[in-house]
Design an enzyme around this catalytic site. Structure first.
Site: not given
Ligand code: FAD
Length: 387
Positions: A115-118, A151, A235, A361
């Protein structure tokens, strides 16, 4: 509360259990295990009616399979992204040609997906995606940018990528959902990210002019946001119940460790163990209550994610607490590149740190519940959790 399995469901349970008992032996690598499942018809259990999957199981039998799978100790699935996220998305938004091309290899366990989103600047705020896809004269899309936390990208044959096709577009406008083959040396580079556990389940993925064919756009150019959000909605439900069977097994092992170490004599530890047990029961009832999706509109999926993420993290903390000082021993080998040894409790403690991040999150879940369920005033910009 009883889910109400029929005698037919129980007969199916015996079939599933017997097959798993005869095949789960821990010797197969993950891609071979996927093909074994596919060959025996255990992938795509509900899309038979659509003419693509292996079976036409009703919801209760899908639950039975998921429960038996979790109980059997079978490996974590590397085909789940294709089966549970991509396939329903193609059934909802794909063309007949796309379904015919991509669903049979998913059902056979022969093509794995990621999944290429983040991106580094787009996680919770997915509308911040900056990866570009530009159309060539011959109709091919050329993709340039970086994804992160992808992932299983190191095992995947294909990736679904959310990219910006309209230059200068902002937020959720101008995005497109593309199906991209991963085998493009020099144009796609996958770099593993080493995690706290010493393993690398996820990766950085760099696209440098990678190609995607025009007929592999899902839902039409510029309609990517709607397709991407619809995928995130898949999901839920059946997999939650299976996950809880796994959780129950882990809780049982923590309980035994607490008895063995004597930690169970501590009233605080006892209270925490009982609380974990009670909360797991509540999560199960909640999952049964909402199974089938009727309560989705009420934020049930967000509530479930918020509950299980924190619950599992607290279980990880308890798992090391009941072991006492022994839980701090190891890793056995810090030397260059050697994967260090963690036992199950240490692995649970470390990996569960991620449970309150991926799939949206905790903070994001609370915001969604606040806005959509409680009707509180909205934040200034749209936020979504992915992965
Ligand atoms: C084990 C694992 C597997 C993953 N697999 C994939 C995958 O296969 N494909 C993919 O695309 N992504 C994947 N991800 C990424 C995951 O979707 C992101 O980590 C997640 O969406 C959070 O984004 P970020 O890491 O950029 O954190 P950020 O968005 O930068 O957030 C950092 C912190 O700030 C908080 N925060 C952010 N915005 C707000 C707001 N508006 N209000 C309050 N708090 C806020 C968050 O809750 C968090 O605590 C994976 C992540 C993990 C840990």
């Amino acid at each position: 509360m009883d889910f109400g399995f029929s005698s037919g469901d129980e007969e199916f349970r015996r079939e599933a259990r017997a097959w798993l008992a005869g095949h789960v032996d821990g010797t197969l690598d993950r891609p071979t295990w996927e093909r074994t499942l596919g060959k025996a018809g255990w992938i795509g259990l509900s899309w038979g009616a659509e003419g693509y999957g292996n079976r036409r199981l009703c919801l209760t039998q899908q639950v039975v399979w998921a429960e038996e799978y979790a109980r059997s100790g079978a490996p974590a699935r590397s085909g789940h992204i294709g089966e549970n996220l991509l396939a329903p998305t193609l059934l909802a938004h794909g063309t007949e040609e796309q379904r015919g091309r991509f669903l049979p290899p998913v059902a056979a366990g022969e093509e794995l997906w990621c999944q290429g989103y983040s991106e580094p600047g787009a996680g919770s705020d997915l509308a911040g995606v900056t990866t570009r896809a530009e159309r060539d004269g011959d109709g091919t899309y050329r993709i340039t940018g970086q994804k992160i936390w992808t992932s299983l990208a190191h095992e995947a044959d294909w990736c679904f990528v959310l990219a910006r096709t309209e230059a200068g577009s902002r937020r959720h406008h101008g995005l497109t959902f593309l199906l991209v083959p991963m085998d493009q040396p020099g144009r796609i580079e996958v770099r593993p990210i080493r995690q706290l556990t010493g393993t690398s389940e996820f990766n950085e993925v760099f696209f440098d002019g990678a190609c995607a064919r025009a007929e592999h756009v899902v839902g039409g150019e510029g309609a990517g946001w709607g397709v991407a959000m619809s995928l995130l909605g898949f999901e839920r439900g059946v997999s939650t119940l299976a996950q809880q069977i796994g959780f129950a097994g882990e809780l049982g092992r923590v309980l035994r460790a607490a008895v063995d170490s004597g930690a169970v004599e501590d009233p605080v530890v006892r209270e925490r163990l009982v609380r974990q047990w009670a909360e797991l029961r509540v999560m199960r009832w909640n999952a049964l209550r909402t199974l089938g999706g009727s309560a989705e509109a009420g934020g049930a999926a967000n509530v479930a994610k918020l509950l299980w993420g924190g619950w599992h993290q607290r279980l990880g903390e308890l798992a090391v607490l009941v072991r006492g000082a022994a839980a701090g021993v190891g890793p056995v080998d810090w030397s260059a590149g050697a994967p260090y040894e963690l036992d199950a409790a240490q692995h649970l403690f470390m990996f569960s740190r991620a449970d309150t991040i991926y799939g949206g999150s905790d903070q994001i879940q609370r915001t969604i519940i606040a806005e959509r369920v409680l009707g509180l005033p909205r934040e200034s910009k749209g936020i979504k959790g992915v992965g």
